[in-house]
Design a protein around this motif. Structure first.
Motif, PDB file in Angstrom:
ATOM      1  N   ILE A 164       0.855  -1.186   0.000  1.00  0.00           N
ATOM      2  CA  ILE A 164       0.000   0.000   0.000  1.00  0.00           C
ATOM      3  C   ILE A 164       0.890   1.234   0.000  1.00  0.00           C
ATOM      4  CG2 ILE A 164      -1.679   1.328   1.339  1.00  0.00           C
ATOM      5  CD1 ILE A 164      -2.851  -1.261   2.324  1.00  0.00           C
ATOM      6  N   ARG A 165       0.573   2.166  -0.887  1.00  0.00           N
ATOM      7  CA  ARG A 165       1.357   3.394  -1.008  1.00  0.00           C
ATOM      8  C   ARG A 165       0.445   4.613  -0.996  1.00  0.00           C
ATOM      9  NH1 ARG A 165       5.650   1.740  -5.861  1.00  0.00           N
ATOM     10  NH2 ARG A 165       6.719   0.083  -4.701  1.00  0.00           N
ATOM     11  N   LEU A 166       1.061   5.778  -0.939  1.00  0.00           N
ATOM     12  CA  LEU A 166       0.306   7.035  -0.931  1.00  0.00           C
ATOM     13  C   LEU A 166       0.568   7.811  -2.222  1.00  0.00           C
ATOM     14  CD1 LEU A 166       1.164   8.224   2.703  1.00  0.00           C
ATOM     15  CD2 LEU A 166      -0.817   6.878   1.968  1.00  0.00           C
ATOM     16  N   ILE A 167      -0.438   8.510  -2.694  1.00  0.00           N
ATOM     17  CA  ILE A 167      -0.262   9.479  -3.778  1.00  0.00           C
ATOM     18  C   ILE A 167      -0.421  10.865  -3.163  1.00  0.00           C
ATOM     19  CG2 ILE A 167      -1.125  10.345  -5.976  1.00  0.00           C
ATOM     20  CD1 ILE A 167      -2.210   7.624  -6.614  1.00  0.00           C
ATOM     21  N   VAL A 168       0.641  11.655  -3.195  1.00  0.00           N
ATOM     22  CA  VAL A 168       0.618  12.981  -2.582  1.00  0.00           C
ATOM     23  C   VAL A 168       0.755  14.042  -3.677  1.00  0.00           C
ATOM     24  CG1 VAL A 168       1.661  14.503  -0.858  1.00  0.00           C
ATOM     25  CG2 VAL A 168       1.696  12.018  -0.510  1.00  0.00           C
ATOM     26  N   TYR A 169      -0.113  15.038  -3.629  1.00  0.00           N
ATOM     27  CA  TYR A 169      -0.113  16.069  -4.677  1.00  0.00           C
ATOM     28  C   TYR A 169       0.913  17.168  -4.378  1.00  0.00           C
ATOM     29  CZ  TYR A 169      -3.277  18.339  -1.323  1.00  0.00           C
ATOM     30  OH  TYR A 169      -3.841  18.865  -0.199  1.00  0.00           O
ATOM     31  N   GLU A 170       1.389  17.778  -5.449  1.00  0.00           N
ATOM     32  CA  GLU A 170       2.397  18.841  -5.349  1.00  0.00           C
ATOM     33  C   GLU A 170       1.858  20.009  -4.540  1.00  0.00           C
ATOM     34  OE1 GLU A 170       5.587  21.121  -8.298  1.00  0.00           O
ATOM     35  OE2 GLU A 170       3.873  20.015  -9.138  1.00  0.00           O
ATOM     36  N   GLY A 171       2.665  20.504  -3.619  1.00  0.00           N
ATOM     37  CA  GLY A 171       2.251  21.604  -2.762  1.00  0.00           C
ATOM     38  C   GLY A 171       1.853  21.151  -1.371  1.00  0.00           C
ATOM     39  N   HIS A 172       1.578  19.868  -1.222  1.00  0.00           N
ATOM     40  CA  HIS A 172       1.240  19.354   0.103  1.00  0.00           C
ATOM     41  C   HIS A 172       2.526  19.238   0.931  1.00  0.00           C
ATOM     42  CE1 HIS A 172      -0.087  16.617   3.276  1.00  0.00           C
ATOM     43  NE2 HIS A 172      -1.327  16.926   2.952  1.00  0.00           N
ATOM     44  N   PRO A 173       2.456  19.495   2.252  1.00  0.00           N
ATOM     45  CA  PRO A 173       3.663  19.419   3.096  1.00  0.00           C
ATOM     46  C   PRO A 173       4.388  18.077   3.039  1.00  0.00           C
ATOM     47  CG  PRO A 173       1.882  20.505   4.271  1.00  0.00           C
ATOM     48  CD  PRO A 173       1.294  20.004   2.999  1.00  0.00           C
ATOM     49  N   LEU A 174       3.665  16.999   2.691  1.00  0.00           N
ATOM     50  CA  LEU A 174       4.294  15.680   2.628  1.00  0.00           C
ATOM     51  C   LEU A 174       4.809  15.326   1.232  1.00  0.00           C
ATOM     52  CD1 LEU A 174       1.688  13.655   4.766  1.00  0.00           C
ATOM     53  CD2 LEU A 174       3.864  14.652   5.529  1.00  0.00           C
ATOM     54  N   TYR A 175       4.683  16.252   0.293  1.00  0.00           N
ATOM     55  CA  TYR A 175       4.991  15.945  -1.107  1.00  0.00           C
ATOM     56  C   TYR A 175       6.439  15.516  -1.311  1.00  0.00           C
ATOM     57  CZ  TYR A 175       5.474  16.608  -6.167  1.00  0.00           C
ATOM     58  OH  TYR A 175       5.735  16.431  -7.508  1.00  0.00           O
ATOM     59  N   GLY A 235      -7.375  15.214  -1.935  1.00  0.00           N
ATOM     60  CA  GLY A 235      -6.791  14.586  -0.754  1.00  0.00           C
ATOM     61  C   GLY A 235      -5.614  13.709  -1.124  1.00  0.00           C
ATOM     62  N   ILE A 236      -5.045  13.068  -0.118  1.00  0.00           N
ATOM     63  CA  ILE A 236      -3.948  12.115  -0.328  1.00  0.00           C
ATOM     64  C   ILE A 236      -4.555  10.764  -0.713  1.00  0.00           C
ATOM     65  CG2 ILE A 236      -2.110  10.812   0.825  1.00  0.00           C
ATOM     66  CD1 ILE A 236      -1.554  13.253   2.513  1.00  0.00           C
ATOM     67  N   GLY A 237      -4.063  10.174  -1.784  1.00  0.00           N
ATOM     68  CA  GLY A 237      -4.590   8.899  -2.239  1.00  0.00           C
ATOM     69  C   GLY A 237      -3.931   7.725  -1.538  1.00  0.00           C
ATOM     70  N   VAL A 238      -4.727   6.699  -1.260  1.00  0.00           N
ATOM     71  CA  VAL A 238      -4.223   5.442  -0.710  1.00  0.00           C
ATOM     72  C   VAL A 238      -4.465   4.379  -1.769  1.00  0.00           C
ATOM     73  CG1 VAL A 238      -4.428   3.732   1.128  1.00  0.00           C
ATOM     74  CG2 VAL A 238      -4.727   6.162   1.642  1.00  0.00           C
ATOM     75  N   VAL A 239      -3.384   3.785  -2.273  1.00  0.00           N
ATOM     76  CA  VAL A 239      -3.497   2.879  -3.412  1.00  0.00           C
ATOM     77  C   VAL A 239      -2.603   1.656  -3.219  1.00  0.00           C
ATOM     78  CG1 VAL A 239      -4.036   4.722  -5.057  1.00  0.00           C
ATOM     79  CG2 VAL A 239      -1.649   4.101  -4.642  1.00  0.00           C
ATOM     80  N   GLY A 251       2.060  16.294 -11.344  1.00  0.00           N
ATOM     81  CA  GLY A 251       1.501  17.020 -10.213  1.00  0.00           C
ATOM     82  C   GLY A 251       1.320  16.179  -8.967  1.00  0.00           C
ATOM     83  N   VAL A 252       1.728  14.913  -9.033  1.00  0.00           N
ATOM     84  CA  VAL A 252       1.629  14.033  -7.866  1.00  0.00           C
ATOM     85  C   VAL A 252       2.858  13.132  -7.838  1.00  0.00           C
ATOM     86  CG1 VAL A 252      -0.908  13.987  -7.815  1.00  0.00           C
ATOM     87  CG2 VAL A 252       0.344  12.288  -9.154  1.00  0.00           C
TER      88      VAL A 252
END
Length: 292
Positions: A164-175, A235-239, A251-252
């Protein structure tokens, strides 16, 4: 008392209504009532207390229902085994949890169909829970599911594992992070596949280990739409790792979960059916193609 009588009794017990059970069985209420009355006379016990609201099972009915389920399951196993022995049943009923064929490749099914033209393969997708139930109740011969199945009746073989991984969009603090712990996602808006998919339940359980429920901003059944929601900064994606292979990561970016949660995929069947010809053929195919 015979199998048909027990099926009638089980339907009334489950529906708590003779009328509803009769409709389920496609017989008249009067006919069903006679079957129940005959059972009560034969066993010399009251099975149901009648009222205007329906019927309420007695303690004797609860005991009989528990035994009835075992009898009906054994009868179904026996019928299926006889069909296999006579070689009249050349069908494999395959139930797959939603998403697993994307993880494994549809060639798992299409290749088996091509390799065993003498078998007619019926396959369909259900929720992970439904697949396990269908195999348990012998409504399917084989299941492809996520996670272990806690049943003494089940034979299971692990055939793949995904992360399981995360998709984080550009500009988010966790990017810019390489890894993120699930505990850091408390309060974060989450985009995820819905309850029909095991990833939803797995991620939810991971969050609960840290004492919180995930803040789900959007749920979907479509991985590509989930990806678009992430690009739109919903939001942050969980995939699952495989689901991002064909997406243009504009952008992600993918961020690993520190917890390294695995999405383990199993082939399951009932132990009593393990040596049936159609199941042995499927397992042989898995072995020959490196799945087992």
């Amino acid at each position: 008392m015979d199998i048909k009588d027990l099926k009638c009794f089980a339907a009334v017990y489950e529906e708590r209504s003779i009328n509803r059970a009769a409709g389920k069985l496609f017989i008249t209420s009067q006919g069903l009532g006679k079957v129940i009355h005959k059972l009560e006379e034969e066993l010399d016990i009251t099975l149901f207390e009648r009222s205007k609201k329906g019927v309420a099972p007695t303690q004797g009915a609860a005991f009989l229902y528990e035994k009835t389920r075992e009898i009906l399951r054994l009868a179904q196993e026996t019928e299926q085994g006889i069909r296999q022995i006579k070689r009249k049943d050349q069908t494999l009923r395959l139930a797959c949890a939603r998403g697993v064929l994307n993880a494994l490749s549809f060639s798992l099914v299409s290749g088996f169909i091509a390799a065993c033209p003498h078998l007619y393969v019926e396959w369909a997708e259900y929720s992970n829970r439904e697949v396990k139930e269908k195999v348990e109740e012998q409504e399917a011969d084989l299941g492809i599911v996520v996670g272990k199945t806690p049943s003494i009746h089940m034979d299971e073989e692990k055939i793949a594992s995904r992360s399981i991984r995360l998709i984080v969009y550009e500009g988010h603090p966790l990017y810019r992070r390489e890894t993120v712990s699930a505990k850091e996602l408390m309060g974060e808006r989450i985009v995820i596949l819905n309850e029909q998919f095991q990833v939803f339940h797995t991620f939810r359980e991971l969050c609960k280990q840290y004492g919180f429920e995930p803040n789900v901003a959007a749920k979907t059944v479509d991985s590509s739409f989930l990806f678009q929601l992430c690009q739109g900064k919903v939001g942050i994606g969980v995939v699952i790792d495989f689901s991002t292979a064909h997406f243009r990561m504009e952008g992600v970016r993918i961020v690993e979960l520190e917890e390294k949660v695995s999405w383990d995929i199993y082939r399951i069947c009932r132990k009593s059916c393990r040596n049936f010809e159609n199941i042995r053929a499927f397992d042989s195919y898995l072995i020959e193609n490196g799945w087992l």
